[in-house]
Design a protein around this motif. Structure first.
Motif, PDB file in Angstrom:
ATOM      1  N   LEU A  13      38.333  47.714  49.928  1.00 53.13           N
ATOM      2  CA  LEU A  13      39.814  47.399  49.780  1.00 53.13           C
ATOM      3  C   LEU A  13      40.167  45.805  49.466  1.00 53.13           C
ATOM      4  CD1 LEU A  13      41.205  49.403  52.676  1.00 53.13           C
ATOM      5  CD2 LEU A  13      40.963  50.087  50.415  1.00 53.13           C
ATOM      6  N   LEU A  14      40.972  45.673  48.610  1.00 55.39           N
ATOM      7  CA  LEU A  14      41.392  44.344  48.249  1.00 55.39           C
ATOM      8  C   LEU A  14      42.014  43.713  49.562  1.00 55.39           C
ATOM      9  CD1 LEU A  14      42.144  42.110  46.132  1.00 55.39           C
ATOM     10  CD2 LEU A  14      44.384  43.207  46.140  1.00 55.39           C
ATOM     11  N   LYS A  15      41.730  42.485  50.102  1.00 57.74           N
ATOM     12  CA  LYS A  15      42.048  41.594  51.348  1.00 57.74           C
ATOM     13  C   LYS A  15      41.438  42.277  52.215  1.00 57.74           C
ATOM     14  CE  LYS A  15      44.947  39.256  49.109  1.00 57.74           C
ATOM     15  NZ  LYS A  15      44.700  37.931  48.613  1.00 57.74           N
ATOM     16  N   PHE A  39      39.732  39.505  45.150  1.00 57.34           N
ATOM     17  CA  PHE A  39      39.976  40.070  44.063  1.00 57.34           C
ATOM     18  C   PHE A  39      39.120  40.921  43.664  1.00 57.34           C
ATOM     19  CE2 PHE A  39      40.209  39.946  39.329  1.00 57.34           C
ATOM     20  CZ  PHE A  39      41.567  40.189  38.962  1.00 57.34           C
ATOM     21  N   LYS A  41      37.643  44.106  40.751  1.00 51.60           N
ATOM     22  CA  LYS A  41      37.780  44.402  39.295  1.00 51.60           C
ATOM     23  C   LYS A  41      36.714  45.392  39.052  1.00 51.60           C
ATOM     24  CE  LYS A  41      38.678  41.825  35.086  1.00 51.60           C
ATOM     25  NZ  LYS A  41      38.441  40.631  34.448  1.00 51.60           N
ATOM     26  N   VAL A  47      41.960  46.174  40.431  1.00 49.32           N
ATOM     27  CA  VAL A  47      42.074  47.100  41.317  1.00 49.32           C
ATOM     28  C   VAL A  47      42.264  46.750  42.671  1.00 49.32           C
ATOM     29  CG1 VAL A  47      41.081  49.092  39.730  1.00 49.32           C
ATOM     30  CG2 VAL A  47      39.740  47.815  41.351  1.00 49.32           C
ATOM     31  N   LYS A  48      43.169  47.553  43.526  1.00 46.36           N
ATOM     32  CA  LYS A  48      43.257  47.494  44.919  1.00 46.36           C
ATOM     33  C   LYS A  48      42.075  48.074  45.853  1.00 46.36           C
ATOM     34  CE  LYS A  48      48.225  46.701  44.531  1.00 46.36           C
ATOM     35  NZ  LYS A  48      49.529  47.299  45.087  1.00 46.36           N
ATOM     36  N   GLU A  49      41.242  48.915  45.258  1.00 47.20           N
ATOM     37  CA  GLU A  49      40.403  49.700  45.875  1.00 47.20           C
ATOM     38  C   GLU A  49      39.248  50.296  44.997  1.00 47.20           C
ATOM     39  OE1 GLU A  49      40.618  54.281  47.323  1.00 47.20           O
ATOM     40  OE2 GLU A  49      41.836  52.828  48.530  1.00 47.20           O
TER      41      GLU A  49
END
Length: 85
Positions: A13-15, A39, A41, A47-49
């Motif tokens: 996941l992002l973050k 980040f 990609k 993308v976030k996932e």
């Protein structure tokens, strides 16, 4: 750092926070640092996932110099509010 990776198990996941593991086992002695996914990609799309089995590009915030073969173990810290019933 910007790196290419493959999600082997679960999802990224992002973050998400990551442990940087150097070596073959998840022994405490093999954890060389921590970081955060800034980040993600997939192909040319932000993308976030990223799901299991997919390749991706990652921008990682970390003070550790990464080496080829390092393993990133991602986790998310969640806080839940409890109520008394």
């Amino acid at each position: 750092y910007i790196l290419g990776a493959k999600v082997i198990n679960g999802k990224l996941l992002l973050k998400a926070k990551v442990k940087i593991i150097r070596g073959k086992t998840n022994d405490v002695d093999n954890v060389v640092g921590k970081g955060e996914v800034a980040f993600l990609k997939k192909v040319d799309e932000a993308v976030k996932e990223i799901k299991e089995g997919n390749d991706c590009g990652i921008k990682l915030i970390s003070d550790i110099d990464l080496m080829e073969g390092d393993i990133l173990e991602a986790f998310v810290i969640e806080s839940k509010r409890r109520g008394i019933s």
